[in-house]
Scaffold this active site. Structure first.
Site, PDB file in Angstrom:
ATOM      1  N   THR A   1       0.891  -1.214  -0.069  1.00 15.88           N
ATOM      2  CA  THR A   1      -0.245  -0.012  -0.070  1.00 15.88           C
ATOM      3  C   THR A   1       0.938   1.602  -0.004  1.00 15.88           C
ATOM      4  OG1 THR A   1      -1.688  -1.267   1.240  1.00 15.88           O
ATOM      5  CG2 THR A   1      -1.860   1.304   1.175  1.00 15.88           C
TER       6      THR A   1
ATOM      7  N   ASN B   1      -3.528 -12.342   2.203  1.00 17.66           N
ATOM      8  CA  ASN B   1      -3.156 -13.418   3.504  1.00 17.66           C
ATOM      9  C   ASN B   1      -4.550 -13.627   4.093  1.00 17.66           C
ATOM     10  OD1 ASN B   1      -2.869 -10.476   4.109  1.00 17.66           O
ATOM     11  ND2 ASN B   1      -0.853 -10.975   4.918  1.00 17.66           N
ATOM     12  N   CYS B   2      -5.720 -12.423   3.971  1.00 13.44           N
ATOM     13  CA  CYS B   2      -6.638 -12.734   4.712  1.00 13.44           C
ATOM     14  C   CYS B   2      -7.564 -13.985   4.036  1.00 13.44           C
ATOM     15  CB  CYS B   2      -7.657 -11.398   4.838  1.00 13.44           C
ATOM     16  SG  CYS B   2      -6.687 -10.067   5.647  1.00 13.44           S
TER      17      CYS B   2
ATOM     18  N   THR C   1       9.812   6.059  13.251  1.00 12.57           N
ATOM     19  CA  THR C   1      10.471   5.359  14.056  1.00 12.57           C
ATOM     20  C   THR C   1      11.517   6.162  14.804  1.00 12.57           C
ATOM     21  OG1 THR C   1      12.193   4.722  13.035  1.00 12.57           O
ATOM     22  CG2 THR C   1      10.536   3.221  12.766  1.00 12.57           C
TER      23      THR C   1
ATOM     24  N   PRO D   1      14.350   9.352  12.232  1.00 10.60           N
ATOM     25  CA  PRO D   1      13.500  10.132  11.411  1.00 10.60           C
ATOM     26  C   PRO D   1      13.513   9.564   9.639  1.00 10.60           C
ATOM     27  CG  PRO D   1      15.291  11.498  11.941  1.00 10.60           C
ATOM     28  CD  PRO D   1      15.477   9.993  12.757  1.00 10.60           C
TER      29      PRO D   1
ATOM     30  N   GLY E   1       2.242  -1.199  10.301  1.00 13.24           N
ATOM     31  CA  GLY E   1       1.430  -2.589  10.346  1.00 13.24           C
ATOM     32  C   GLY E   1       1.528  -3.497  11.688  1.00 13.24           C
ATOM     33  N   ASP E   2       1.643  -4.820  11.450  1.00 10.25           N
ATOM     34  CA  ASP E   2       1.435  -5.566  12.557  1.00 10.25           C
ATOM     35  C   ASP E   2       3.010  -5.639  13.316  1.00 10.25           C
ATOM     36  OD1 ASP E   2      -0.858  -6.515  11.463  1.00 10.25           O
ATOM     37  OD2 ASP E   2       0.109  -8.576  11.010  1.00 10.25           O
TER      38      ASP E   2
HETATM   39  P1  FAD Z   1       2.199  -8.547   6.288  1.00  9.75           P
HETATM   40  O1  FAD Z   1       0.956  -8.220   5.262  1.00  9.75           O
HETATM   41  O2  FAD Z   1       2.051  -9.933   7.139  1.00  9.75           O
HETATM   42  O3  FAD Z   1       3.514  -8.455   5.514  1.00  9.75           O
HETATM   43  C1  FAD Z   1       4.712  -8.621   6.020  1.00  9.75           C
HETATM   44  C2  FAD Z   1       5.623  -9.335   5.021  1.00  9.75           C
HETATM   45  O4  FAD Z   1       7.065  -8.888   5.109  1.00  9.75           O
HETATM   46  C3  FAD Z   1       5.477 -10.816   4.598  1.00  9.75           C
HETATM   47  O5  FAD Z   1       5.125 -11.026   3.472  1.00  9.75           O
HETATM   48  C4  FAD Z   1       7.014 -11.025   5.259  1.00  9.75           C
HETATM   49  O6  FAD Z   1       7.420 -12.183   4.165  1.00  9.75           O
HETATM   50  C5  FAD Z   1       7.647  -9.805   4.749  1.00  9.75           C
HETATM   51  N1  FAD Z   1       8.978  -9.778   5.729  1.00  9.75           N
HETATM   52  C6  FAD Z   1       9.197  -9.889   6.857  1.00  9.75           C
HETATM   53  N2  FAD Z   1      10.554  -9.605   7.364  1.00  9.75           N
HETATM   54  C7  FAD Z   1      11.037  -9.466   6.276  1.00  9.75           C
HETATM   55  C8  FAD Z   1      12.370  -9.095   5.956  1.00  9.75           C
HETATM   56  N3  FAD Z   1      13.420  -9.186   6.712  1.00  9.75           N
HETATM   57  N4  FAD Z   1      12.834  -8.951   4.622  1.00  9.75           N
HETATM   58  C9  FAD Z   1      12.055  -8.915   3.456  1.00  9.75           C
HETATM   59  N5  FAD Z   1      10.530  -9.435   3.790  1.00  9.75           N
HETATM   60  C10 FAD Z   1      10.310  -9.619   5.071  1.00  9.75           C
HETATM   61  N6  FAD Z   1      -6.496  -9.307   9.159  1.00  9.75           N
HETATM   62  C11 FAD Z   1      -7.848  -8.663   8.975  1.00  9.75           C
HETATM   63  O7  FAD Z   1      -7.969  -7.927   9.300  1.00  9.75           O
HETATM   64  N7  FAD Z   1      -8.913  -9.593   8.535  1.00  9.75           N
HETATM   65  C12 FAD Z   1      -8.572 -10.853   8.278  1.00  9.75           C
HETATM   66  O8  FAD Z   1      -9.665 -11.393   7.755  1.00  9.75           O
HETATM   67  C13 FAD Z   1      -7.403 -11.292   8.349  1.00  9.75           C
HETATM   68  N8  FAD Z   1      -7.103 -12.813   8.087  1.00  9.75           N
HETATM   69  C14 FAD Z   1      -5.901 -13.145   8.054  1.00  9.75           C
HETATM   70  C15 FAD Z   1      -5.823 -14.634   7.756  1.00  9.75           C
HETATM   71  C16 FAD Z   1      -4.459 -14.895   7.916  1.00  9.75           C
HETATM   72  C17 FAD Z   1      -4.147 -16.314   7.412  1.00  9.75           C
HETATM   73  C18 FAD Z   1      -3.235 -14.267   8.157  1.00  9.75           C
HETATM   74  C19 FAD Z   1      -2.091 -14.702   8.222  1.00  9.75           C
HETATM   75  C20 FAD Z   1      -3.422 -12.751   8.714  1.00  9.75           C
HETATM   76  C21 FAD Z   1      -4.789 -12.392   8.410  1.00  9.75           C
HETATM   77  N9  FAD Z   1      -5.037 -11.161   8.766  1.00  9.75           N
HETATM   78  C22 FAD Z   1      -6.394 -10.612   8.879  1.00  9.75           C
HETATM   79  C23 FAD Z   1      -4.072 -10.310   9.614  1.00  9.75           C
HETATM   80  C24 FAD Z   1      -3.358  -9.361   8.350  1.00  9.75           C
HETATM   81  O9  FAD Z   1      -3.278 -10.118   7.300  1.00  9.75           O
HETATM   82  C25 FAD Z   1      -2.350  -8.527   8.800  1.00  9.75           C
HETATM   83  O10 FAD Z   1      -2.587  -7.440  10.006  1.00  9.75           O
HETATM   84  C26 FAD Z   1      -1.730  -7.636   7.720  1.00  9.75           C
HETATM   85  O11 FAD Z   1      -1.325  -8.217   6.620  1.00  9.75           O
HETATM   86  C27 FAD Z   1      -0.401  -7.038   8.422  1.00  9.75           C
HETATM   87  O12 FAD Z   1       0.218  -6.400   7.271  1.00  9.75           O
HETATM   88  P2  FAD Z   1       1.796  -5.929   7.392  1.00  9.75           P
HETATM   89  O13 FAD Z   1       2.287  -5.184   6.070  1.00  9.75           O
HETATM   90  O14 FAD Z   1       2.141  -5.590   8.694  1.00  9.75           O
HETATM   91  O15 FAD Z   1       2.201  -7.372   7.330  1.00  9.75           O
END
Ligand code: FAD
Length: 569
Positions: free
Chosen positions: A14, A41-42, A273, A276, A282-283
């Protein structure tokens, strides 16, 4: 300007797309450890369950499509291994050949997500034990199911991912057992609301083991055995470990960035973080809880997407802040919807808020229009202000829309009266002229304005159990029809049909407080108004007998004092 983004899914992808829409000349690089970018992933559990049948639908975006549309350089199967903040470079390992190179950045965005928690018990290296986070994990589980035709699965963990897997494996015909360490599934629900979910899972043939501690896994005659601290071990063809997620913050920690709650990356309201030039979303980040204002971890796709956009805006000079998350969520469990927002009653009280809750069971639309379904709603409010703090809805169609309305109300800082005034769309196939959200507002307003008192079932049963102790103790009064009472009531309760109440007031014990119930809490409210105006002291038992029945069936409340239908099954 060159922006490097670590993690190419919800937050990272995004942020990248927004950056490009704002800045046509920036160099944008996404580093992604898995083989896929911006995957759904959802949707992953639904591919395993066979609801989504086309693999390609999970991975609509590819590095090529990102390049073609956005001229964003996506590098999959590459892992960021360290950050040199002084040199402003990231060391990146190519997973295919192990080679490492440095990538320079002007701005860095971390969106590495959260990893499944490892419970630290023996045997987690079993080939029959799976976690679910990535597309690769999904294909692994899916292929196992296709190849081995498993008959039974043990799901360890009763949160979103565990329950979605339980549903999907059950839909594929497996015998499924869900093991949960705590006293109820879905920590986003209060115990009494979770009872409805437990009963629903059991109705669909899923075994629910609560307060059960997994102590390890072993392989036995081709099965995976899940050992429990107490009771017989569980044998199954596969097990899914879904005991929660932890922020993936190793990279940030090793780079010396400030961390917060459970090691999550600390950010300011601009999502910067402690460095700056480095943003995080995200998570992996600590957020401000939108209701308590306190630090929280909320791992959901909505906040991650919004934060990705905000980080990109700030990098491009647009002053944008993230105001917090309130954990709005929705879960499909067969034909039941479980939707929540804000705080549970338990969480509100733990946060030292003077909180109470109402429970109501409205129909999702006018009952004279065919096909109406019930919703059980629990709405949490602040006692001194009426501010809405949270809501849980477990029910049929329309649960999600009501939770979204309440989520919006919470975000706007609304109170109960505001809920009563919301002008919501109505026609018989969709709602009632007084929508369930308005009704929740009326209930709370009536309590706050002193028109009715309420007690919860635990308290009511406890008070009624003291009945034999003295003359002045409260009496339970059942205002339902004779047919309803015949199907089950609370032992020792008086029964006076609501419509007869005015004529039978002299039969009620004088000087005793009346704890009034009906099936859902509505008729008993009317009864309370009659009684109050005739000088009786009374309280409405929140949620009605229907709610009590759910908790009794689940074993969540002591069955003391209950009649034939109140027995645990
Ligand atoms: P993510 O989308 O998890 O992306 C992080 C990415 O970073 C991963 O692909 C990982 O491989 C990559 N990464 C990590 N460290 C490194 C590194 N050092 N180098 C390179 N790449 C790296 N949320 C909802 O709101 N509704 C739902 O229905 C829902 N269902 C879900 C179902 C499942 C099975 C899962 C696993 C999650 C679900 N979630 C849901 C949660 C939601 O997917 C996450 O909250 C969201 O994707 C978080 O976004 P993010 O960008 O923080 O991390």
């Amino acid at each position: 300007m060159k922006v490097v983004i670590i993690g190419g899914v919800a937050g990272g992808a995004t942020a990248a797309a927004r950056l490009r829409r704002l800045n046509e000349t920036a160099e944008i690089v996404i580093i992604e450890r898995t083989g896929y970018v911006s995957y759904a992933n959802c949707g992953l559990p639904y591919y395993i369950g066979g609801v989504i049948t086309d693999r390609a639908k999970l991975t609509l975006q590819t590095p090529e499509s990102f390049w073609d549309r956005f001229r964003i350089d996506v590098r999959v199967r590459q892992e960021a291994v360290s950050i040199d903040r002084d040199a402003r470079t990231v060391s990146i390992r190519r997973l295919d050949d192990g080679s490492v190179y440095a990538e320079r950045y002007d701005k860095l965005i971390l969106s590495p997500g959260a990893r499944p928690v490892d419970p630290g018990v023996p045997g987690t290296d079993s080939e029959r034990l799976f976690t679910l986070r990535t597309v690769e994990d999904t294909f692994r589980i899916h292929d196992f199911v296709e190849r081995e035709h498993p008959q039974a699965a043990t799901i360890v963990g009763g949160g979103f991912i565990g329950l979605e897997m339980a549903e999907n494996l059950r839909e594929r015909g497996l015998d499924v057992t869900v093991v949960q360490r705590g006293s109820h599934l879905m920590p986003t629900l209060d115990q009494d609301m979770a009872a409805i979910l437990h009963n629903h899972l059991r109705k669909h043939g899923i075994r629910v083991l609560l307060d059960a501690n997994v102590t390890g896994f072993s392989t036995l005659n081709g099965d995976i055995r899940t050992a429990l601290a107490e009771g017989a071990p569980l044998d199954a063809d596969l097990a899914i470990m879904a005991v929660g997620v932890a922020p993936e913050s190793t990279l940030a920690r090793e780079a010396g960035l400030e961390l917060g709650l459970r090691g999550a990356i600390k950010v300011d309201e601009h999502l910067r973080t402690s460095d700056p030039d480095i943003y995080a979303v995200g998570d992996a980040i600590e957020v401000k809880h939108a209701v308590t204002g306190k630090p929280a971890l909320i791992a959901l796709a909505g906040p991650a997407n919004k934060q990705g956009r905000i980080a990109a805006d700030n990098i491009c000079g647009i002053d944008r802040t993230f105001k917090g998350s309130q954990g709005s969520s929705v879960l499909k469990m067969f034909d039941l919807t479980v939707a929540t927002t804000g705080l549970t009653l338990r969480a509100a009280r733990a946060a030292d808020l003077a909180a109470d809750a109402v429970v109501l069971t409205p129909a999702n639309h006018a009952t004279y229009y065919p096909g109406s379904e019930s919703l059980v709603m629990k709405v949490v409010f602040e006692q001194n202000t009426g501010r809405i703090l949270g809501a849980q809805i477990v029910g049929g169609a329309g649960s999600d829309k009501r939770i979204d309305v309440i989520a919006t109300a919470i975000r706007a800082g609304m109170d109960a009266t505001d809920l009563t005034e919301l002008d919501l769309a109505y026609a018989p196939p969709y709602a009632s002229a007084k929508d369930p959200v308005n009704m929740a507002g009326y209930l709370i307003e009536n309590i706050l304005e002193g028109r009715v008192e309420q007690v919860g079932w635990s308290e009511a049963l406890e008070l009624a159990a003291r009945e034999h102790g003295g003359e002045a103790s409260p009496v339970l009064l059942d205002t339902r029809t004779a047919d309803e009472v015949a199907r089950g009531s609370v032992e020792g309760a008086l029964h006076v049909l609501l419509n007869d109440l005015r004529e039978r007031l002299d039969e009620l014990p004088s000087g005793r407080r009346l704890l009034v119930f009906c099936q859902s809490g509505l008729r008993s409210y009317v009864a309370c108004r009659i009684l109050t105006q005739h000088g009786f002291s009374c309280a409405n038992v929140s949620g009605g007998y229907g709610f009590l029945e759910q908790t009794l069936r689940d074993g969540a409340l002591p069955p003391s004092g209950t009649g034939p239908c109140g027995r645990q099954v």
